[in-house]
Design a protein around this motif. Structure first.
Motif, PDB file in Angstrom:
ATOM      1  N   SER A   1       0.825  -1.224   0.000  1.00 20.90           N
ATOM      2  CA  SER A   1       0.000   0.000   0.000  1.00 20.90           C
ATOM      3  C   SER A   1       0.854   1.268   0.000  1.00 20.90           C
ATOM      4  CB  SER A   1      -0.937   0.005   1.205  1.00 20.90           C
ATOM      5  OG  SER A   1      -0.181   0.068   2.405  1.00 20.90           O
ATOM      6  N   LYS A   2       2.178   1.116   0.107  1.00 23.77           N
ATOM      7  CA  LYS A   2       3.090   2.261   0.105  1.00 23.77           C
ATOM      8  C   LYS A   2       3.807   2.426  -1.233  1.00 23.77           C
ATOM      9  CE  LYS A   2       3.988   1.436   4.969  1.00 23.77           C
ATOM     10  NZ  LYS A   2       4.975   0.946   5.929  1.00 23.77           N
ATOM     11  N   THR A   3       3.549   1.525  -2.175  1.00 24.19           N
ATOM     12  CA  THR A   3       4.247   1.583  -3.457  1.00 24.19           C
ATOM     13  C   THR A   3       3.903   2.873  -4.201  1.00 24.19           C
ATOM     14  OG1 THR A   3       2.482   0.320  -4.535  1.00 24.19           O
ATOM     15  CG2 THR A   3       4.349  -0.929  -3.655  1.00 24.19           C
ATOM     16  N   ASN A   4       4.832   3.331  -5.040  1.00 18.18           N
ATOM     17  CA  ASN A   4       4.616   4.573  -5.778  1.00 18.18           C
ATOM     18  C   ASN A   4       5.089   4.496  -7.221  1.00 18.18           C
ATOM     19  OD1 ASN A   4       7.362   4.580  -5.461  1.00 18.18           O
ATOM     20  ND2 ASN A   4       7.434   6.387  -4.148  1.00 18.18           N
ATOM     21  N   THR A   5       5.435   3.297  -7.666  1.00 15.37           N
ATOM     22  CA  THR A   5       5.960   3.087  -9.006  1.00 15.37           C
ATOM     23  C   THR A   5       5.350   1.814  -9.569  1.00 15.37           C
ATOM     24  OG1 THR A   5       8.035   4.132  -8.339  1.00 15.37           O
ATOM     25  CG2 THR A   5       8.120   2.781 -10.304  1.00 15.37           C
ATOM     26  N   LEU A   6       5.176   1.782 -10.881  1.00 19.37           N
ATOM     27  CA  LEU A   6       4.686   0.587 -11.558  1.00 19.37           C
ATOM     28  C   LEU A   6       5.757   0.151 -12.551  1.00 19.37           C
ATOM     29  CD1 LEU A   6       2.115  -1.200 -11.649  1.00 19.37           C
ATOM     30  CD2 LEU A   6       1.434   0.101 -13.663  1.00 19.37           C
ATOM     31  N   CYS A   7       6.152  -1.109 -12.480  1.00 16.21           N
ATOM     32  CA  CYS A   7       7.139  -1.669 -13.394  1.00 16.21           C
ATOM     33  C   CYS A   7       6.454  -2.733 -14.238  1.00 16.21           C
ATOM     34  CB  CYS A   7       8.305  -2.276 -12.634  1.00 16.21           C
ATOM     35  SG  CYS A   7       9.255  -1.054 -11.697  1.00 16.21           S
ATOM     36  N   ALA A   8       6.849  -2.777 -15.507  1.00 21.91           N
ATOM     37  CA  ALA A   8       6.159  -3.615 -16.483  1.00 21.91           C
ATOM     38  C   ALA A   8       4.697  -3.165 -16.461  1.00 21.91           C
ATOM     39  CB  ALA A   8       6.354  -5.089 -16.181  1.00 21.91           C
ATOM     40  N   THR A   9       3.757  -4.073 -16.364  1.00 18.46           N
ATOM     41  CA  THR A   9       2.350  -3.652 -16.337  1.00 18.46           C
ATOM     42  C   THR A   9       1.659  -3.958 -15.024  1.00 18.46           C
ATOM     43  OG1 THR A   9       1.663  -5.766 -17.278  1.00 18.46           O
ATOM     44  CG2 THR A   9       2.062  -3.962 -18.828  1.00 18.46           C
ATOM     45  N   ASP A  10       2.314  -4.761 -14.160  1.00 18.82           N
ATOM     46  CA  ASP A  10       1.582  -5.221 -12.975  1.00 18.82           C
ATOM     47  C   ASP A  10       2.407  -5.343 -11.708  1.00 18.82           C
ATOM     48  OD1 ASP A  10       3.051  -7.310 -13.989  1.00 18.82           O
ATOM     49  OD2 ASP A  10       1.415  -8.743 -14.047  1.00 18.82           O
ATOM     50  N   TRP A  11       3.607  -4.774 -11.675  1.00 22.74           N
ATOM     51  CA  TRP A  11       4.446  -4.824 -10.486  1.00 22.74           C
ATOM     52  C   TRP A  11       4.439  -3.477  -9.793  1.00 22.74           C
ATOM     53  CZ3 TRP A  11       7.077  -8.745  -8.138  1.00 22.74           C
ATOM     54  CH2 TRP A  11       7.153  -9.964  -8.828  1.00 22.74           C
ATOM     55  N   HIS A  12       3.950  -3.427  -8.566  1.00 22.33           N
ATOM     56  CA  HIS A  12       3.931  -2.210  -7.757  1.00 22.33           C
ATOM     57  C   HIS A  12       5.230  -2.169  -6.944  1.00 22.33           C
ATOM     58  CE1 HIS A  12      -0.261  -1.276  -8.686  1.00 22.33           C
ATOM     59  NE2 HIS A  12      -0.369  -2.600  -8.785  1.00 22.33           N
ATOM     60  N   VAL A  13       5.954  -1.060  -7.034  1.00 20.35           N
ATOM     61  CA  VAL A  13       7.317  -0.992  -6.518  1.00 20.35           C
ATOM     62  C   VAL A  13       7.496   0.199  -5.585  1.00 20.35           C
ATOM     63  CG1 VAL A  13       9.742  -0.744  -7.219  1.00 20.35           C
ATOM     64  CG2 VAL A  13       8.178  -2.121  -8.603  1.00 20.35           C
ATOM     65  N   LEU A  14       8.329   0.010  -4.577  1.00 19.51           N
ATOM     66  CA  LEU A  14       8.706   1.072  -3.650  1.00 19.51           C
ATOM     67  C   LEU A  14      10.206   0.986  -3.412  1.00 19.51           C
ATOM     68  CD1 LEU A  14       8.002   3.335  -1.606  1.00 19.51           C
ATOM     69  CD2 LEU A  14       7.728   1.529   0.102  1.00 19.51           C
ATOM     70  N   GLU A  15      10.895   2.102  -3.590  1.00 19.67           N
ATOM     71  CA  GLU A  15      12.318   2.180  -3.284  1.00 19.67           C
ATOM     72  C   GLU A  15      12.473   2.830  -1.916  1.00 19.67           C
ATOM     73  OE1 GLU A  15      14.446   4.242  -6.463  1.00 19.67           O
ATOM     74  OE2 GLU A  15      12.689   3.791  -7.706  1.00 19.67           O
ATOM     75  N   GLN A  16      13.243   2.212  -1.056  1.00 19.00           N
ATOM     76  CA  GLN A  16      13.578   2.771   0.254  1.00 19.00           C
ATOM     77  C   GLN A  16      15.088   2.717   0.391  1.00 19.00           C
ATOM     78  OE1 GLN A  16      11.084   0.453   2.976  1.00 19.00           O
ATOM     79  NE2 GLN A  16       9.756   2.239   3.158  1.00 19.00           N
ATOM     80  N   GLY A  17      15.736   3.830   0.069  1.00 20.28           N
ATOM     81  CA  GLY A  17      17.195   3.840   0.030  1.00 20.28           C
ATOM     82  C   GLY A  17      17.665   2.945  -1.095  1.00 20.28           C
ATOM     83  N   THR A  18      18.503   1.975  -0.777  1.00 15.40           N
ATOM     84  CA  THR A  18      18.982   1.047  -1.803  1.00 15.40           C
ATOM     85  C   THR A  18      18.156  -0.242  -1.857  1.00 15.40           C
ATOM     86  OG1 THR A  18      20.575   0.084  -0.251  1.00 15.40           O
ATOM     87  CG2 THR A  18      21.366   1.896  -1.648  1.00 15.40           C
ATOM     88  N   THR A  19      17.135  -0.345  -1.010  1.00 13.10           N
ATOM     89  CA  THR A  19      16.273  -1.531  -1.001  1.00 13.10           C
ATOM     90  C   THR A  19      15.032  -1.262  -1.845  1.00 13.10           C
ATOM     91  OG1 THR A  19      17.024  -2.102   1.213  1.00 13.10           O
ATOM     92  CG2 THR A  19      15.013  -3.167   0.449  1.00 13.10           C
ATOM     93  N   VAL A  20      14.723  -2.208  -2.712  1.00  7.05           N
ATOM     94  CA  VAL A  20      13.549  -2.109  -3.575  1.00  7.05           C
ATOM     95  C   VAL A  20      12.587  -3.222  -3.187  1.00  7.05           C
ATOM     96  CG1 VAL A  20      12.703  -2.192  -5.955  1.00  7.05           C
ATOM     97  CG2 VAL A  20      14.926  -1.134  -5.459  1.00  7.05           C
ATOM     98  N   TYR A  21      11.336  -2.846  -2.938  1.00  8.94           N
ATOM     99  CA  TYR A  21      10.269  -3.801  -2.644  1.00  8.94           C
ATOM    100  C   TYR A  21       9.308  -3.787  -3.830  1.00  8.94           C
ATOM    101  CZ  TYR A  21      11.854  -3.553   2.196  1.00  8.94           C
ATOM    102  OH  TYR A  21      12.603  -3.605   3.339  1.00  8.94           O
ATOM    103  N   ALA A  22       8.877  -4.961  -4.255  1.00  6.55           N
ATOM    104  CA  ALA A  22       7.950  -5.050  -5.381  1.00  6.55           C
ATOM    105  C   ALA A  22       6.858  -6.059  -5.062  1.00  6.55           C
ATOM    106  CB  ALA A  22       8.696  -5.448  -6.650  1.00  6.55           C
TER     107      ALA A  22
END
Length: 151
Positions: free
Chosen positions: A119-140
């Motif tokens: 629920s904190k994601t702010n980016t979409l990768c490809a067509t269906d991956w919701h992504v959040l970057e926190q420093g050097t850690t990426v959550y998808a």
């Protein structure tokens, strides 16, 4: 002649049972856990390149090759996935653009996945991956698109 057929059938059955037992002992089921809403598999890779070469789980193509410390939990009976990796340069996420967070809650969990992260994601990768970057850690997070049976 019927005795020969029966003997061959019994031998084939015994060999098949022995092979199945041996394969199970070799770790084929390792990393797969039964849940009430499907099968779950967790994988880890030192690099994204290693994860992309794993034909059984194969990381998404949008994950940069230079990503490292990759962990992923996958619903093997559907499409839901949670993913975490380290990336020194967020500009390497070239297949991504700003987007609204996911409104579908994750049902997968992992020790490395903060509760509610999707629920904190702010980016979409490809067509269906919701992504959040926190420093050097990426959550998808990839939401489930297939209905799951609940027992």
């Amino acid at each position: 002649m019927d005795e020969n057929k029966t003997a061959r059938w019994a031998a084939a059955l015994a060999i098949g049972a022995a092979a199945a037992t041996a394969l199970t002992g070799c770790g084929l089921s390792e990393g797969v856990k039964e849940k009430t809403n499907g099968h779950i598999k967790t994988v880890s890779y030192t690099t994204a390149t290693a994860g992309k070469s794993d034909r059984q789980t194969q990381l998404p193509s949008w994950v940069p090759d230079q990503a490292r410390s990759v962990s992923e939990t996958i619903r093997t009976t559907g499409s839901e996935r949670i993913l975490r990796f380290t990336l020194d340069d967020p500009k390497a996420l070239t297949a991504c653009h700003r987007a609204a967070p996911s409104h579908t809650p994750a049902t997968l969990t992992a020790s490395w996945w903060p509760s509610g992260q999707e629920s904190k994601t702010n980016t979409l990768c490809a067509t269906d991956w919701h992504v959040l970057e926190q420093g050097t850690t990426v959550y998808a997070y990839r939401p489930e698109i297939h209905p799951q049976r609940h027992n």
